[in-house]
Design an enzyme around this catalytic site. Structure first.
Site: not given
Ligand code: NAD
Length: 286
Positions: A52, A96, A119
């Site tokens: 990322k 995460q 997200d």
């Protein structure tokens, strides 16, 4: 033999478009910034976070990364999120997953400001998706839509079967296909006669989490098959939820694993972060 849907090439094209838009934004002194929080040292998560960061660099974004030890308490993590929520430089926040077992994932997702929820897991984002309002869409399903559109697959009016009803893939995937005017059926572990239902699909999207379970006997001749699954087999080879060798003989188009849906997830994360930045700077016409 099915035509391959090349997720690597499509994700690259999307990242290049983002990079161009970021370059234009820099003339206005605006630079998107993504904050990534990694808690603990799960090896797969460490690789995802590194990827990322690399994608941020490629797209011309700033990135802030917080690497917290496994023993971080839920309260400490929530405090970090609260700081990032207030930090005006930060446009997107990603925690995460999975988190260490002593931390409640739902509480963490709920703590992220919806306007920075790149997200797309926050209840506000999910609700906006469901009622068709602007907002973040979770990256993997959004990536599947891009794969279909950029491979000239007509969605409107088609029979679409989604296997899987998870919050991060199956459910948002089904809503997105509905938004594109497909006739959508959602299958799950209690579905009776999965094969028969799948055989109706013009577009079959598989997110079942079982290596190579879906073979040609589940697929109508000429269907488009999207394999969201990803599994590492012994010997480190990757495979999906679809038995590629069997299905490629009957499908008209198919995504491979690796190189199909996988690379799209990060590209869509970058797209969401850019979108967040534009929205926060009043530059998005919605
Ligand atoms: P999950 O385990 O949360 O959900 C699996 C779903 O499949 C469940 O809703 C369940 O009802 C359904 N299911 C399980 N067994 C079934 C059966 N026998 N018949 C019918 N339905 C059944 O998984 P998930 O998080 O949605 O992920 C699905 C797959 O996609 C996994 O392989 C995962 O690794 C992969 N994934 C890939 C990406 C990516 O970026 N490519 C992102 C997220 C998930």
């Amino acid at each position: 033999m099915a035509e391959l849907i090349d997720g690597k090439a499509i994700s690259q094209a999307i990242k290049d478009e983002i990079r161009e838009e970021t370059a234009k934004l820099s003339e206005k002194n605006i630079k998107p910034c993504l904050a990534v929080i990694l808690c603990g040292n799960d090896p797969a998560s460490t690789v995802y976070v590194a990827n990322k960061k690399k994608a941020c660099e490629y797209c011309g974004f700033d990135s802030v990364s917080l690497e917290l030890p496994e023993e971080t308490s839920e309260e400490e993590l929530l405090n970090k999120i609260s700081e990032l929520n207030k930090d005006e430089r930060v446009n997107g926040i990603l925690v995460q997953l999975p988190l260490p077992s002593h931390i409640n994932e739902d509480a963490v997702i709920a703590a992220i400001a919806p306007e920075k929820d790149v997200d797309g897991f926050h209840a506000v984002s999910v609700g906006n998706l469901l009622i068709g309002r602007p907002g973040f869409v979770s990256c993997t399903p959004a990536g599947v839509i891009q794969l279909l559109k950029r491979s000239n697959v007509e969605i409107s009016g088609k029979e679409c079967v989604v296997i899987g009803r998870s919050n991060i893939v199956g459910k948002p995937m089904s809503v997105l296909m509905l938004r594109e005017n497909a006739t959508v059926t959602i299958c799950h572990s209690r579905t009776k006669d999965l094969k028969e239902v799948c055989k109706r699909a013009d577009i079959l999207i598989v997110a079942i989490g079982k290596p190579r379970m879906i073979d040609a006997s589940y697929v109508k001749d000429g269907a488009v098959v999207i394999d969201v699954g990803i599994h590492r087999l012994e010997g480190k080879k990757l495979c999906g939820d679809v038995d590629f060798e069997s299905v490629e003989k009957v499908a008209s188009k198919i995504t491979p694993v690796p190189g199909g849906v996988g690379p799209m997830t990060i590209a869509m994360l970058m797209k969401n972060c850019l979108e967040g930045c534009l929205r926060q700077n009043g530059l998005l016409n919605e």
